[in-house]
Design a protein around this motif. Structure first.
Motif, PDB file in Angstrom:
ATOM      1  N   THR A   1       0.739   5.397  -6.893  1.00  0.00           N
ATOM      2  CA  THR A   1       0.862   5.783  -8.297  1.00  0.00           C
ATOM      3  C   THR A   1       1.427   4.610  -9.075  1.00  0.00           C
ATOM      4  O   THR A   1       2.541   4.172  -8.805  1.00  0.00           O
ATOM      5  CB  THR A   1       1.802   7.001  -8.441  1.00  0.00           C
ATOM      6  N   ARG A   2       0.642   4.094 -10.001  1.00  0.00           N
ATOM      7  CA  ARG A   2       1.056   2.947 -10.835  1.00  0.00           C
ATOM      8  C   ARG A   2       1.653   1.819  -9.996  1.00  0.00           C
ATOM      9  O   ARG A   2       2.691   1.262 -10.316  1.00  0.00           O
ATOM     10  CB  ARG A   2       2.001   3.406 -11.934  1.00  0.00           C
ATOM     11  N   GLY A   3       0.969   1.514  -8.893  1.00  0.00           N
ATOM     12  CA  GLY A   3       1.378   0.408  -8.035  1.00  0.00           C
ATOM     13  C   GLY A   3       2.505   0.717  -7.084  1.00  0.00           C
ATOM     14  O   GLY A   3       2.931  -0.156  -6.328  1.00  0.00           O
ATOM     15  N   GLU A   4       2.982   1.943  -7.091  1.00  0.00           N
ATOM     16  CA  GLU A   4       4.085   2.340  -6.212  1.00  0.00           C
ATOM     17  C   GLU A   4       3.549   3.175  -5.056  1.00  0.00           C
ATOM     18  O   GLU A   4       2.728   4.067  -5.241  1.00  0.00           O
ATOM     19  CB  GLU A   4       5.096   3.163  -7.005  1.00  0.00           C
ATOM     20  N   LEU A   5       4.023   2.881  -3.870  1.00  0.00           N
ATOM     21  CA  LEU A   5       3.656   3.633  -2.679  1.00  0.00           C
ATOM     22  C   LEU A   5       4.592   4.831  -2.575  1.00  0.00           C
ATOM     23  O   LEU A   5       5.819   4.675  -2.477  1.00  0.00           O
ATOM     24  CB  LEU A   5       3.787   2.727  -1.451  1.00  0.00           C
ATOM     25  N   VAL A   6       4.001   6.025  -2.620  1.00  0.00           N
ATOM     26  CA  VAL A   6       4.768   7.271  -2.563  1.00  0.00           C
ATOM     27  C   VAL A   6       4.360   7.997  -1.294  1.00  0.00           C
ATOM     28  O   VAL A   6       3.176   8.057  -0.960  1.00  0.00           O
ATOM     29  CB  VAL A   6       4.478   8.153  -3.803  1.00  0.00           C
ATOM     30  N   TYR A   7       5.334   8.536  -0.581  1.00  0.00           N
ATOM     31  CA  TYR A   7       5.026   9.244   0.663  1.00  0.00           C
ATOM     32  C   TYR A   7       5.829  10.538   0.750  1.00  0.00           C
ATOM     33  O   TYR A   7       6.920  10.647   0.197  1.00  0.00           O
ATOM     34  CB  TYR A   7       5.292   8.362   1.883  1.00  0.00           C
TER      35      TYR A   7
ATOM     36  N   ARG B   1      -0.677  -5.140 -10.045  1.00  0.00           N
ATOM     37  CA  ARG B   1      -0.195  -4.095  -9.124  1.00  0.00           C
ATOM     38  C   ARG B   1       0.143  -2.799  -9.839  1.00  0.00           C
ATOM     39  O   ARG B   1      -0.120  -1.722  -9.331  1.00  0.00           O
ATOM     40  CB  ARG B   1       1.029  -4.584  -8.351  1.00  0.00           C
ATOM     41  N   GLY B   2       0.755  -2.890 -10.996  1.00  0.00           N
ATOM     42  CA  GLY B   2       1.181  -1.695 -11.729  1.00  0.00           C
ATOM     43  C   GLY B   2       0.049  -0.792 -12.153  1.00  0.00           C
ATOM     44  O   GLY B   2       0.280   0.372 -12.493  1.00  0.00           O
ATOM     45  N   ALA B   3      -1.169  -1.284 -12.124  1.00  0.00           N
ATOM     46  CA  ALA B   3      -2.327  -0.466 -12.514  1.00  0.00           C
ATOM     47  C   ALA B   3      -2.953   0.254 -11.325  1.00  0.00           C
ATOM     48  O   ALA B   3      -3.859   1.066 -11.503  1.00  0.00           O
ATOM     49  CB  ALA B   3      -3.380  -1.346 -13.187  1.00  0.00           C
ATOM     50  N   LEU B   4      -2.486  -0.021 -10.119  1.00  0.00           N
ATOM     51  CA  LEU B   4      -3.097   0.589  -8.935  1.00  0.00           C
ATOM     52  C   LEU B   4      -2.751   2.064  -8.817  1.00  0.00           C
ATOM     53  O   LEU B   4      -1.623   2.465  -9.068  1.00  0.00           O
ATOM     54  CB  LEU B   4      -2.615  -0.105  -7.660  1.00  0.00           C
ATOM     55  N   ASP B   5      -3.744   2.829  -8.446  1.00  0.00           N
ATOM     56  CA  ASP B   5      -3.507   4.211  -8.070  1.00  0.00           C
ATOM     57  C   ASP B   5      -4.532   4.605  -7.015  1.00  0.00           C
ATOM     58  O   ASP B   5      -5.302   3.762  -6.566  1.00  0.00           O
ATOM     59  CB  ASP B   5      -3.544   5.152  -9.279  1.00  0.00           C
ATOM     60  N   ASP B   6      -4.509   5.853  -6.614  1.00  0.00           N
ATOM     61  CA  ASP B   6      -5.377   6.301  -5.531  1.00  0.00           C
ATOM     62  C   ASP B   6      -6.857   6.044  -5.783  1.00  0.00           C
ATOM     63  O   ASP B   6      -7.600   5.781  -4.854  1.00  0.00           O
ATOM     64  CB  ASP B   6      -5.194   7.802  -5.286  1.00  0.00           C
TER      65      ASP B   6
END
Length: 164
Positions: free
Chosen positions: A36-42, A68-73
């Motif tokens: 989510t927004r470049g953050e890996l959430v688990y 990176r901040g634009a990355l999502d699933d």
């Protein structure tokens, strides 16, 4: 056998990619993992394979820092960068697993890589490193004659973990 989740999380935090624990629904691309927004959430309760965090972190690490901040699933075509694809993420995650002293089978587990895990485990165990040329092209590691000439440890040793 897995590297403990805590060791993986600590490693990722230590290189500048701190994952965040949260409750996730069933709609994730991998069990218990979301970007989510470049953050890996688990979600520790839903995470089937802790080593999957390494592979997904590889995708984030290999994306240029400014993007990176634009990355999502749901990665779009604009979010694919040279030397930042699937094979490079595989090579990156393998180097991370070596750093964590994980057995190759923990990374290339039977539940992953669309049935190709046994072949990947065998290839990497034999020193056939799929994707490593891309990591070397980014300056993240050195391979072959370049490593020898420079007098530095070759891949799977990493010179740096994050793409600039």
């Amino acid at each position: 056998m897995h590297a403990p989740l805590e060791r993986i999380v600590a490693f990722l935090a230590g290189i500048g990619l701190p994952p965040r624990a949260a409750t996730l629904d069933d709609g994730t691309f991998l069990p218990g993992i979301r970007i989510t927004r470049g953050e890996l959430v688990y979600d520790p309760a839903r995470l089937a394979w802790p080593s999957d965090l390494l592979h997904e972190a590889g995708h984030i690490a290999l994306t240029p820092a400014a993007h990176r901040g634009a990355l999502d699933d749901a990665l779009t075509a604009e979010q694919h960068f040279e030397h930042g694809g699937e094979v490079e993420s595989i090579a990156w995650s393998y180097a991370a697993s070596v750093r964590l002293s994980m057995p190759v089978e923990a990374l290339f587990h039977e539940g992953g890589y669309r049935g190709h895990a046994p072949g990947l485990a065998q290839s990497f165990s034999l020193g056939v490193y799929v994707g490593v040329a891309g990591l070397a092209a980014l300056g993240l590691c050195a391979i072959g004659e370049d490593a020898r000439r420079r007098g530095i440890e070759p891949y799977p040793h990493m010179l740096q973990w994050l793409r600039d």
